[in-house]
Design a protein around this motif. Structure first.
Motif, short mmCIF file in Angstrom:
data_model
loop_
_atom_site.label_atom_id
_atom_site.label_comp_id
_atom_site.label_asym_id
_atom_site.label_seq_id
_atom_site.Cartn_x
_atom_site.Cartn_y
_atom_site.Cartn_z
N MET A 119 0.84 -1.18 0.00
CA MET A 119 0.00 0.00 0.00
C MET A 119 0.89 1.24 0.00
SD MET A 119 -3.06 1.08 2.57
CE MET A 119 -4.26 0.32 1.51
N THR A 120 0.51 2.21 -0.76
CA THR A 120 1.27 3.45 -0.81
C THR A 120 0.53 4.51 -0.03
OG1 THR A 120 0.19 4.11 -2.85
CG2 THR A 120 2.24 2.86 -3.05
N GLY A 121 1.21 5.62 0.17
CA GLY A 121 0.63 6.73 0.90
C GLY A 121 1.61 7.21 1.95
N ALA A 122 1.22 8.27 2.61
CA ALA A 122 2.07 8.83 3.66
C ALA A 122 2.20 7.84 4.81
CB ALA A 122 1.47 10.14 4.15
N PRO A 123 3.39 7.74 5.39
CA PRO A 123 3.56 6.81 6.51
C PRO A 123 2.74 7.26 7.72
CG PRO A 123 5.51 8.16 6.25
CD PRO A 123 4.61 8.47 5.09
N VAL A 124 2.44 6.32 8.57
CA VAL A 124 1.72 6.62 9.82
C VAL A 124 2.45 7.72 10.59
CG1 VAL A 124 1.06 5.65 12.05
CG2 VAL A 124 0.64 4.35 9.95
N SER A 125 3.77 7.69 10.56
CA SER A 125 4.58 8.66 11.30
C SER A 125 4.47 10.08 10.74
CB SER A 125 6.04 8.24 11.35
OG SER A 125 6.56 8.13 10.03
N SER A 126 3.78 10.25 9.62
CA SER A 126 3.57 11.61 9.11
C SER A 126 2.51 12.35 9.92
CB SER A 126 3.18 11.58 7.63
OG SER A 126 1.89 11.00 7.45
N LEU A 127 1.77 11.62 10.73
CA LEU A 127 0.77 12.24 11.60
C LEU A 127 1.45 12.82 12.83
CD1 LEU A 127 -1.98 9.48 11.45
CD2 LEU A 127 -2.02 11.70 10.30
N ARG A 128 0.96 13.95 13.27
CA ARG A 128 1.48 14.61 14.46
C ARG A 128 1.51 13.63 15.62
NH1 ARG A 128 -0.44 20.49 16.40
NH2 ARG A 128 1.08 20.73 18.06
N ASN A 129 2.56 13.65 16.40
CA ASN A 129 2.74 12.85 17.62
C ASN A 129 3.21 11.42 17.38
OD1 ASN A 129 1.47 15.05 19.04
ND2 ASN A 129 -0.50 14.09 18.71
N LEU A 130 3.16 10.93 16.14
CA LEU A 130 3.51 9.53 15.88
C LEU A 130 4.86 9.44 15.19
CD1 LEU A 130 0.03 8.23 14.66
CD2 LEU A 130 0.93 8.36 17.00
#
Length: 110
Positions: free
Chosen positions: A1-12
């Motif tokens: 799956m492509t897309g922004a990594p989970v870590s691109s979210l604030r706090n993660l």
């Protein structure tokens, strides 16, 4: 799956990328789509140890809010939801999959 990594979210961060990947969540978009409660239930089912701060940080991340913004009644409500998720997914500190394997004698704990 492509897309922004989970870590691109604030706090993660990168550790959450790996934790989510073990639960089959491979992008921030997928995490948003699943939602915090369903995602956390999947994390618990794949061996993540329950931790209330991690749970509410996930909620805050999906809202784009600072992790320490969770306070008062909102925090109390999230605590009740966390406790329900934890109770539904564990009885002895293991996830449901581990519990089933243990019951039939093929799990890690015998």
């Amino acid at each position: 799956m492509t897309g922004a990594p989970v870590s691109s979210l604030r706090n993660l961060g990168p550790a959450m990328d790996a934790t989510c990947a073990r639960a089959g969540i491979h992008s921030a978009e997928e995490l948003r789509e699943i939602g915090a409660d369903a995602a956390y239930a999947r994390l618990l089912a794949t061996g993540t140890k329950p931790h209330f701060i991690g749970y509410y940080v996930l909620h805050m991340a999906l809202q784009g809010r600072p992790w320490n913004d969770c306070k008062g009644e909102e925090k109390k409500a999230l605590r009740a939801r966390f406790d329900a998720l934890k109770a539904a997914s564990t009885q002895d500190g293991t996830g449901r999959i581990e519990q089933a394997l243990n019951e039939i004698g093929t799990g890690l704990r015998r």
